[in-house]
Scaffold this motif. Structure first.
Motif, PDB file in Angstrom:
ATOM      1  N   GLU A   1       0.716  -1.268  -0.273  1.00  0.00           N
ATOM      2  CA  GLU A   1      -0.213   0.253  -0.039  1.00  0.00           C
ATOM      3  C   GLU A   1       1.215   1.337  -0.066  1.00  0.00           C
ATOM      4  N   ARG A   2       2.140   0.981   0.344  1.00  0.00           N
ATOM      5  CA  ARG A   2       3.162   2.020   0.192  1.00  0.00           C
ATOM      6  C   ARG A   2       3.404   2.655  -1.452  1.00  0.00           C
ATOM      7  N   PHE A   3       3.304   1.915  -2.093  1.00  0.00           N
ATOM      8  CA  PHE A   3       3.809   2.061  -3.330  1.00  0.00           C
ATOM      9  C   PHE A   3       3.098   3.297  -4.249  1.00  0.00           C
ATOM     10  N   ALA A   4       2.888   3.467  -4.994  1.00  0.00           N
ATOM     11  CA  ALA A   4       2.659   4.447  -5.843  1.00  0.00           C
ATOM     12  C   ALA A   4       1.580   3.227  -6.790  1.00  0.00           C
ATOM     13  N   PHE A   5       2.245   2.723  -7.212  1.00  0.00           N
ATOM     14  CA  PHE A   5       1.682   1.480  -8.193  1.00  0.00           C
ATOM     15  C   PHE A   5       0.711   0.822  -7.453  1.00  0.00           C
ATOM     16  N   TYR A   6       0.202   1.683  -6.336  1.00  0.00           N
ATOM     17  CA  TYR A   6      -0.303   0.374  -5.621  1.00  0.00           C
ATOM     18  C   TYR A   6      -2.591   0.379  -5.876  1.00  0.00           C
ATOM     19  N   SER A   7      -2.992   0.162  -5.994  1.00  0.00           N
ATOM     20  CA  SER A   7      -4.481  -0.036  -5.995  1.00  0.00           C
ATOM     21  C   SER A   7      -4.948  -1.125  -5.394  1.00  0.00           C
ATOM     22  N   GLU A   8      -6.327  -0.883  -4.578  1.00  0.00           N
ATOM     23  CA  GLU A   8      -6.643  -1.932  -3.742  1.00  0.00           C
ATOM     24  C   GLU A   8      -7.496  -3.118  -4.946  1.00  0.00           C
ATOM     25  N   GLU A   9      -8.012  -2.122  -6.103  1.00  0.00           N
ATOM     26  CA  GLU A   9      -9.022  -3.271  -6.755  1.00  0.00           C
ATOM     27  C   GLU A   9      -7.572  -3.586  -7.842  1.00  0.00           C
ATOM     28  N   LEU A  10      -6.327  -4.119  -8.097  1.00  0.00           N
ATOM     29  CA  LEU A  10      -5.678  -4.523  -8.482  1.00  0.00           C
ATOM     30  C   LEU A  10      -5.193  -5.305  -7.162  1.00  0.00           C
ATOM     31  N   PHE A  11      -4.810  -5.093  -6.354  1.00  0.00           N
ATOM     32  CA  PHE A  11      -4.315  -6.353  -4.971  1.00  0.00           C
ATOM     33  C   PHE A  11      -5.283  -6.299  -3.774  1.00  0.00           C
ATOM     34  N   GLY A  12      -6.278  -5.658  -3.409  1.00  0.00           N
ATOM     35  CA  GLY A  12      -6.425  -6.259  -2.716  1.00  0.00           C
ATOM     36  C   GLY A  12      -6.191  -5.462  -1.640  1.00  0.00           C
ATOM     37  N   LYS A  13      -7.054  -5.750  -0.270  1.00  0.00           N
ATOM     38  CA  LYS A  13      -6.559  -5.964   1.147  1.00  0.00           C
ATOM     39  C   LYS A  13      -5.175  -6.673   1.109  1.00  0.00           C
ATOM     40  N   VAL A  14      -4.176  -6.306   2.017  1.00  0.00           N
ATOM     41  CA  VAL A  14      -2.556  -6.547   2.388  1.00  0.00           C
ATOM     42  C   VAL A  14      -3.051  -8.302   3.643  1.00  0.00           C
ATOM     43  N   GLU A  15      -2.717  -8.906   2.854  1.00  0.00           N
ATOM     44  CA  GLU A  15      -2.610 -10.351   4.043  1.00  0.00           C
ATOM     45  C   GLU A  15      -1.695 -10.891   3.811  1.00  0.00           C
ATOM     46  N   ASP A  16      -1.276 -11.919   5.236  1.00  0.00           N
ATOM     47  CA  ASP A  16      -0.173 -12.920   5.047  1.00  0.00           C
ATOM     48  C   ASP A  16      -0.368 -13.330   4.939  1.00  0.00           C
ATOM     49  N   THR A  17       0.098 -13.868   3.869  1.00  0.00           N
ATOM     50  CA  THR A  17      -0.301 -15.640   3.111  1.00  0.00           C
ATOM     51  C   THR A  17       0.988 -15.327   2.311  1.00  0.00           C
ATOM     52  N   ALA A  18       0.993 -16.848   1.841  1.00  0.00           N
ATOM     53  CA  ALA A  18       2.241 -17.201   0.582  1.00  0.00           C
ATOM     54  C   ALA A  18       1.155 -16.577  -0.695  1.00  0.00           C
ATOM     55  N   ASP A  19      -0.404 -17.500  -0.779  1.00  0.00           N
ATOM     56  CA  ASP A  19      -0.655 -16.881  -1.309  1.00  0.00           C
ATOM     57  C   ASP A  19      -0.857 -16.068  -2.337  1.00  0.00           C
ATOM     58  N   TYR A  20      -0.914 -14.329  -1.039  1.00  0.00           N
ATOM     59  CA  TYR A  20      -1.067 -12.730  -1.577  1.00  0.00           C
ATOM     60  C   TYR A  20       0.100 -12.869  -1.625  1.00  0.00           C
ATOM     61  N   ARG A  21       1.124 -12.792  -1.995  1.00  0.00           N
ATOM     62  CA  ARG A  21       2.537 -13.213  -1.486  1.00  0.00           C
ATOM     63  C   ARG A  21       2.951 -13.027  -3.011  1.00  0.00           C
ATOM     64  N   ARG A  22       2.152 -14.136  -3.580  1.00  0.00           N
ATOM     65  CA  ARG A  22       2.845 -14.773  -4.832  1.00  0.00           C
ATOM     66  C   ARG A  22       2.036 -14.208  -5.599  1.00  0.00           C
ATOM     67  N   SER A  23       0.806 -13.713  -5.623  1.00  0.00           N
ATOM     68  CA  SER A  23      -0.156 -12.267  -6.037  1.00  0.00           C
ATOM     69  C   SER A  23       0.617 -11.545  -6.071  1.00  0.00           C
ATOM     70  N   VAL A  24       1.143 -10.798  -5.205  1.00  0.00           N
ATOM     71  CA  VAL A  24       0.928  -9.372  -5.552  1.00  0.00           C
ATOM     72  C   VAL A  24       2.731  -9.619  -6.249  1.00  0.00           C
ATOM     73  N   ALA A  25       3.357 -10.713  -6.159  1.00  0.00           N
ATOM     74  CA  ALA A  25       4.262 -10.244  -7.016  1.00  0.00           C
ATOM     75  C   ALA A  25       4.393 -10.542  -8.493  1.00  0.00           C
ATOM     76  N   SER A  26       2.980 -11.575  -8.506  1.00  0.00           N
ATOM     77  CA  SER A  26       2.731 -11.784 -10.456  1.00  0.00           C
ATOM     78  C   SER A  26       2.041 -10.839 -10.600  1.00  0.00           C
ATOM     79  N   LYS A  27       1.634  -9.768 -10.385  1.00  0.00           N
ATOM     80  CA  LYS A  27       0.834  -8.763 -10.737  1.00  0.00           C
ATOM     81  C   LYS A  27       1.837  -7.651 -11.543  1.00  0.00           C
ATOM     82  N   VAL A  28       2.931  -7.575 -10.298  1.00  0.00           N
ATOM     83  CA  VAL A  28       3.548  -5.982 -10.497  1.00  0.00           C
ATOM     84  C   VAL A  28       4.434  -7.184 -11.554  1.00  0.00           C
ATOM     85  N   LEU A  29       4.958  -8.085 -12.141  1.00  0.00           N
ATOM     86  CA  LEU A  29       5.808  -8.335 -12.691  1.00  0.00           C
ATOM     87  C   LEU A  29       5.304  -8.886 -14.018  1.00  0.00           C
TER      88      LEU A  29
END
Length: 501
Positions: A113-141
């Protein structure tokens, strides 16, 4: 060495067989080590300004005439290195394992949420899970997502403001309107890019151009230029034979930022500011950034005017043996030693002495900002000895320093500053003519590096760097600038630093 098919391939790239052969020979004989006399320090080689002196330099910039100003921004290449750690973390997550707490992907996802390229629509709410981390990395890259893994740094959203988000390119436009305004109300930029990224850069520019021109009362004049394929260098294998792909073709590689001396040589303006695409900060630091950029330009223009005055004085001295010419030579030698660390071999013949001094004065000028060394990567400032026995100031990368030479290593370990790639250049002579910058390159200042291609080892040839050997024969002045002016984004997590928040 080369077949007819090789020759056709070489010539299609805009090069020639003679150049390719010379490059192969360079691999065989290597490059000579730079002969370091001493590190440039505040005692000798780096100008440290007090506030009053900085104000005087800024005032000189405001009053001096210039034949046009231009901001030159190296921005070639994709941001793959910026996301190298994220690619590695994504591979771990996709293998079914989780990443370690505190690892780059863990930090990226946890603070997304601290990055300028964050949007809730794309990344959703922050979760402390491996699935969420994989989703974030995949959507950024990748795609679908931001696709930042293959886009250039210049079009990545760096900074967030209450009413807008800015790319690195946008921040350079904001900087340009402050300290690079021309008398006609324009801000001129030359941005070096890769051809495959042109559409992305044009879209990023078009997205802000009209708004910024209205907001800042400026007119932008921007040129996107490419690193010429003809400057790519041939690769060789471990035995220094031309490296061939599986299909039998020769392999050529981009020759580093030194190839951009050709792009810089095409700039028509006299006063040029050079700064890498990723070295920007939020607008809260624009005051200090612009102040010291103007200070560097003021120092450059003052140096230019002093040199021009000496060259004009030499033109009036018909007899090099006259008392007045000898006195002028003494004064110029002292000036070169004091201001530029240029010491010349003794020359008894008055005519040769005068000619030697004129040649040393009549060169392009660069003033380089230097930052106190606090562990950041970057080339270092040194006093070196040239082939003609004279000394001068140079920016050297660590690969140019002989690690087996105790004296060179002692100089390297006692260096106090490093180069943040913050340069100001004067590209015209005292008659108002453009210098041909290609005449001032030290061809012996390149280097050889180890690379790989599809798992096979090779050796690559890098041309003398743009601010290294490509400017070797320029008149050089080093000036200390505050650390706040240096805010590079080498990895994506650098965007969490205060300068980018």
């Amino acid at each position: 060495m080369f077949t007819q098919e090789d020759i056709r391939q070489i010539e299609q790239r805009g090069s020639d067989v003679k150049t390719a052969q010379a490059q192969v020979e360079r691999f065989k004989k290597g490059f000579p080590w730079m002969k370091i006399v001493a590190p440039a320090t505040p005692e000798r080689g780096i100008c440290v300004l007090g506030e009053k002196e900085a104000d005087e330099a800024l005032a000189y910039y405001d009053s001096a005439r210039t034949d046009g100003k231009c901001k030159f921004v190296p921005a070639s290449g994709a941001a793959s290195r910026m996301f190298k750690d994220i690619f590695a973390g994504l591979a771990t997550l996709e293998s079914g394992k989780d990443v370690e707490p505190g690892s780059p992907v863990h930090r990226l996802a946890g603070q997304i949420e601290r990055f300028a390229f964050y949007s809730e629509e794309l990344f959703g709410k922050v979760e402390d899970t491996a699935d969420y981390r994989r989703s974030v990395a995949s959507k950024v890259l990748g795609e679908p997502g931001l696709g930042y893994g293959s886009k250039p740094k210049g079009v990545i959203l760096f900074h967030s403001y209450p009413d807008e988000k800015r790319t690195a390119l946008a921040e350079h436009l904001v900087e340009a309107q402050d300290y690079m305004r021309n008398a006609d109300g324009s801000a001129r930029l030359v941005v070096t890019i890769s051809p495959e990224h042109r559409e992305l850069f044009e879209q990023a520019y078009a997205a802000v151009k009209a708004e910024y021109e209205k907001r800042y009362g400026i007119r932008y004049d921007i040129t996107f230029t490419y690193q010429d394929k003809a400057t790519d260098t041939i690769a060789v294998d471990a035995e220094n034979r031309p490296f061939r792909t599986d299909s039998g073709e020769l392999l050529f590689r981009p020759a580093g930022h030194g190839a951009l001396i050709h792009n810089l040589n095409s700039v028509e303006e006299e006063l040029v500011s050079i700064k890498n695409i990723d070295n920007v900060a939020t607008e809260k630091l624009l005051g200090v950034t612009a102040r010291y950029k103007k200070v560097l330009m003021g120092k450059a223009l003052k140096l230019r005017d002093a040199i021009f005055a000496y060259l004009e004085a030499f033109e009036k001295e018909a007899d090099p043996a006259s008392d007045s010419c000898v006195k002028l030579c003494d004064e110029v030698e002292a000036f070169l030693d004091r201001e530029l660390c240029v010491k010349l071999p003794a020359q008894a013949d008055p005519a040769l002495r005068k000619a030697q001094l004129v040649a040393k004065l009549d060169r392009p000028i660069r003033v380089c900002g230097m930052v106190k060394n606090e562990g950041e990567p970057g080339g270092g400032p040194y006093v070196v000895e040239a082939a003609d026995g004279s000394t001068n100031l140079q920016i050297l990368e660590s690969v140019q320093i002989d690690k087996n030479n105790p004296q060179a290593m002692a100089c390297m370990s006692s260096a106090t500053h490093f180069n943040p790639v913050d340069l100001v250049c004067c590209l015209k002579n005292y008659r108002g003519e453009k210098f041909n910058l290609l005449e001032y390159v030290d061809q012996d200042a390149g280097f050889i590096s180890s690379k790989s291609y599809q798992g096979r080892e090779l050796k690559a040839l890098e041309l003398p760097g743009l601010w290294n050997g490509s400017m070797s024969d320029w008149n050089t002045l080093f000036v200390e600038v505050p650390l706040e002016t240096f805010n590079p984004v080498k990895v994506v997590l650098d965007l969490l630093r205060p300068a980018h928040q």
